[in-house]
Design a protein around this motif. Sequence first.
Motif, PDB file in Angstrom:
ATOM      1  N   ILE A   1      18.779  99.950 120.716  1.00 52.71           N
ATOM      2  CA  ILE A   1      18.993 100.954 121.659  1.00 52.71           C
ATOM      3  C   ILE A   1      17.864 100.851 122.540  1.00 52.71           C
ATOM      4  O   ILE A   1      17.957 101.152 123.611  1.00 52.71           O
ATOM      5  CB  ILE A   1      18.795 102.433 120.737  1.00 52.71           C
TER       6      ILE A   1
ATOM      7  N   PRO B   1      22.266 106.642 121.846  1.00 53.62           N
ATOM      8  CA  PRO B   1      21.593 107.125 120.639  1.00 53.62           C
ATOM      9  C   PRO B   1      22.178 108.321 119.827  1.00 53.62           C
ATOM     10  O   PRO B   1      21.818 108.265 118.418  1.00 53.62           O
ATOM     11  CB  PRO B   1      20.275 107.530 121.130  1.00 53.62           C
TER      12      PRO B   1
ATOM     13  N   PHE C   1      17.593 109.507 119.142  1.00 52.44           N
ATOM     14  CA  PHE C   1      18.190 108.501 117.914  1.00 52.44           C
ATOM     15  C   PHE C   1      17.566 108.913 116.607  1.00 52.44           C
ATOM     16  O   PHE C   1      18.557 109.181 115.618  1.00 52.44           O
ATOM     17  CB  PHE C   1      18.173 107.140 118.082  1.00 52.44           C
TER      18      PHE C   1
END
Length: 407
Positions: free
Chosen positions: A365, A314, A392
Amino acid sequence: MEKKINAMLYLIKIDFSLIQKTMKNNSDCCLNFIKLIKDYKIPILGTFNTILKRIHEGSKPENELMKIITPSNDFNQYLKFLLINNFDYRCEIDDFKESSLENNFRIYLREIQSKISIIFFIGIFFPIGLCFLILFQILNLVILIILIPFFLYFLNLLCRKFVKRHTYLMGILKEYSSSEKKKFNEFLLFLNSFAINLKNNISPETAFLKTYEQNKNLFVVLKSTIKNQIFSLLNFKLSFHDMIQFFKLELKSIRYNVILDAIEKFIGENANYSSEKIFEIINIVHKHQKLEKKLDIIIKGEKFKIFFFIFLLPLLIGAISGMLPFFLLITRNSTSIGSIISIDHNNLINIYYIFTIFLVFISSISITSSNFLKIINFQKKVLVIFISNLIFILTFLISFINILNFI
């Protein structure tokens, strides 16, 4: 079909050795073997029903068995061995060769690290690859959105094919939670103590009661389950057969059911010798658990790598994807005049495009993190995925704001 037959073959061998040990007339061994297979309800049941019918019509049991070829090589070899030895071989547990299920699991152990590496590669480089494909304007928004469910399906498929424990070994659990492991170990403790008590030539009901009294402080997961059966037994509400049936309902697992059915069958055939056969089942389970421990070591070795990638990805993707909208804006609207680059600021960044990029990458992700955590059987997946997504989001926003200020 082959795996199911091989899984039951352990119990069939033990059960038939008990029959051989208790039979007075060895000449009936062949017929008893056929009836034994019929009782176990394995996928070749229909074949043995047909054989039994032909025997009643006058066919010789040995001749009928010689014609059988099942999907299981292990079963075929065992049957051939019995036929050669006229069903007189007293099969002991130490003489059992390693089955094809165990061989396959050893192969699985040798291959699993390479397979996990493939999953790592795809899980990490798919989002990174998307970044570059977007940067070079190879993908449009529609294709970008379509790729996410494809990525989800493909990574799940790889995890199922490469990592999931496709095994019928008695001692290896499919559901790998700590509570399930504890439950299974308590079950084995109960069986071991039950077999020891049976060895003292007492009734199964008394052995059941004594087992609980001797080990009640050691039972945690199974305590209420066993206690309920004990209460019913003491109040003459249940027979031993009924108690086993209720025990199976409480445990809610085919693995437990198969073992309990076999034990009940052993006791029905000969209560005195059944304790030895219960010990043999426990020995097989322990043998399988040794294989499982090797898998545990491999999985634990991958744990650090998985968490490293889950938190690195991330950061990397957030930093790159936060700048992508501006790279695209520069690419589309810049005109090169000598060494001077001018940008048309009137062409505003499409908010929908930014949101789509953000959604695509946070989804990828999440998918990667979820599947990586499946590999190590991590229980608190939601928390880790949340932290990964939070990293992220923060990285994406920082990158986005920094490049916005720069422009």
